[in-house]
Design a protein around this motif. Structure first.
Motif, PDB file in Angstrom:
ATOM      1  N   GLY A   1      -3.067  23.472 -32.446  1.00 53.85           N
ATOM      2  CA  GLY A   1      -4.074  23.231 -31.420  1.00 53.85           C
ATOM      3  C   GLY A   1      -3.470  23.499 -30.060  1.00 53.85           C
ATOM      4  O   GLY A   1      -2.301  23.866 -29.953  1.00 53.85           O
ATOM      5  N   PRO A   2      -4.229  23.323 -29.006  1.00 49.26           N
ATOM      6  CA  PRO A   2      -3.655  23.474 -27.664  1.00 49.26           C
ATOM      7  C   PRO A   2      -2.598  22.396 -27.449  1.00 49.26           C
ATOM      8  O   PRO A   2      -2.720  21.286 -27.966  1.00 49.26           O
ATOM      9  N   ARG A   3      -1.546  22.715 -26.728  1.00 51.85           N
ATOM     10  CA  ARG A   3      -0.457  21.769 -26.535  1.00 51.85           C
ATOM     11  C   ARG A   3      -0.925  20.588 -25.690  1.00 51.85           C
ATOM     12  O   ARG A   3      -1.615  20.782 -24.680  1.00 51.85           O
ATOM     13  N   PRO A   4      -0.609  19.337 -26.094  1.00 48.37           N
ATOM     14  CA  PRO A   4      -1.029  18.174 -25.308  1.00 48.37           C
ATOM     15  C   PRO A   4      -0.378  18.175 -23.932  1.00 48.37           C
ATOM     16  O   PRO A   4       0.802  18.498 -23.802  1.00 48.37           O
ATOM     17  N   ILE A   5      -1.144  17.825 -22.936  1.00 45.48           N
ATOM     18  CA  ILE A   5      -0.658  17.898 -21.556  1.00 45.48           C
ATOM     19  C   ILE A   5      -0.743  16.542 -20.877  1.00 45.48           C
ATOM     20  O   ILE A   5      -1.419  15.627 -21.343  1.00 45.48           O
ATOM     21  N   VAL A   6      -0.040  16.419 -19.752  1.00 48.18           N
ATOM     22  CA  VAL A   6      -0.141  15.215 -18.917  1.00 48.18           C
ATOM     23  C   VAL A   6      -1.307  15.413 -17.952  1.00 48.18           C
ATOM     24  O   VAL A   6      -1.807  16.530 -17.767  1.00 48.18           O
ATOM     25  N   GLN A   7      -1.729  14.319 -17.323  1.00 47.77           N
ATOM     26  CA  GLN A   7      -2.932  14.326 -16.500  1.00 47.77           C
ATOM     27  C   GLN A   7      -2.895  15.381 -15.391  1.00 47.77           C
ATOM     28  O   GLN A   7      -3.886  16.070 -15.155  1.00 47.77           O
ATOM     29  N   VAL A   8      -1.740  15.535 -14.722  1.00 47.98           N
ATOM     30  CA  VAL A   8      -1.691  16.465 -13.583  1.00 47.98           C
ATOM     31  C   VAL A   8      -1.911  17.911 -14.017  1.00 47.98           C
ATOM     32  O   VAL A   8      -2.384  18.731 -13.227  1.00 47.98           O
TER      33      VAL A   8
END
Length: 227
Positions: free
Chosen positions: A150-157
């Motif tokens: 899946g798409p790589r998990p990211i941080v909020q910013v």
């Protein structure tokens, strides 16, 4: 855009007229693959956890073995991603002390070269290069927070990078691996990364997931784009 590794030409700025046809069979097959894959991954984790634990008792890497961080998941749900810790315990504080380096970190898609990143330990560079730091994420997959692909998990910013495509990006579970990893991983920064991640959203299928998993194995063995 064109990616050299995949040879695929696509543009997220000129999206297809409709998303990939997500059927119930794809959802069930993907989850079954996630469960089987995560169980295998956790067995590998159990095998390596004892020898790796030694390195968390000595030197600059001394401290907790595991690291968790909030990430944005499917539909914007926040979850904790698990990794083997590759940084010093006060990593954020260390980075923010150097204002110019922190600005470079933000302007470089929230990454620094390993040699200039004061947060990463020598052992941390090794487990990142070999992707061993990612093994605990099989627990995230088994729990259902993530998928194998899946798409790589990211941080909020980082979510702001997707602008009006945020909802599209968040419509799938984040993955341990994905199209971005097989196209170059850390060698590809924003905004090109946005195009690659969204291409998966428009094209995802069970066979695409299988193809990405095989490509990921090759990438890990070649240690390509990992840092």
């Amino acid at each position: 855009m064109r990616t050299e590794e995949s040879g695929i030409i696509f543009s997220a700025s000129e999206p297809k007229s409709e998303l990939a046809n997500i059927t119930i069979w794809y959802i069930l097959a993907k989850r079954a693959l996630d469960i089987i894959g995560s169980i295998v991954g956790l067995i590998v984790l159990l095998i390596v956890i004892l020898p790796l634990s030694f390195f968390y008792t000595v030197g600059s890497n001394r401290g907790p073995m595991f690291f968790k961080q909030e990430r944005i998941g499917q539909k914007g749900n926040v979850f904790y991603i698990y990794k083997f810790r590759s940084m010093v315990t006060n990593a954020e504080e260390v980075l923010r002390k150097d204002i110019k380096l922190y600005e470079k970190y933000v302007n470089s898609s929230y990454k620094l070269e390993p040699e200039e990143d004061p947060r990463i330990t020598a052992f941390g560079r090794f487990i990142r290069k070999t992707s061993l730091d990612e093994l605990p994420q099989f627990l995230n997959v088994l729990k259902g927070d993530m998928s194998l692909v899946g798409p790589r998990p990211i941080v909020q910013v980082e979510l702001d990078e997707y602008q009006e495509k945020k909802e599209l990006f968040l419509s799938a579970k984040p993955g341990i691996t994905g199209h971005w990893q097989t196209c170059g991983r850390s060698n590809i920064n924003y905004p090109e990364r946005v195009d690659i991640e969204l291409h998966y959203m428009y094209s995802q299928s069970f066979w695409m997931d299988i193809k990405i998993l095989f490509k990921t194995v090759i990438q890990v063995l070649m240690r390509k784009g990992a840092y």
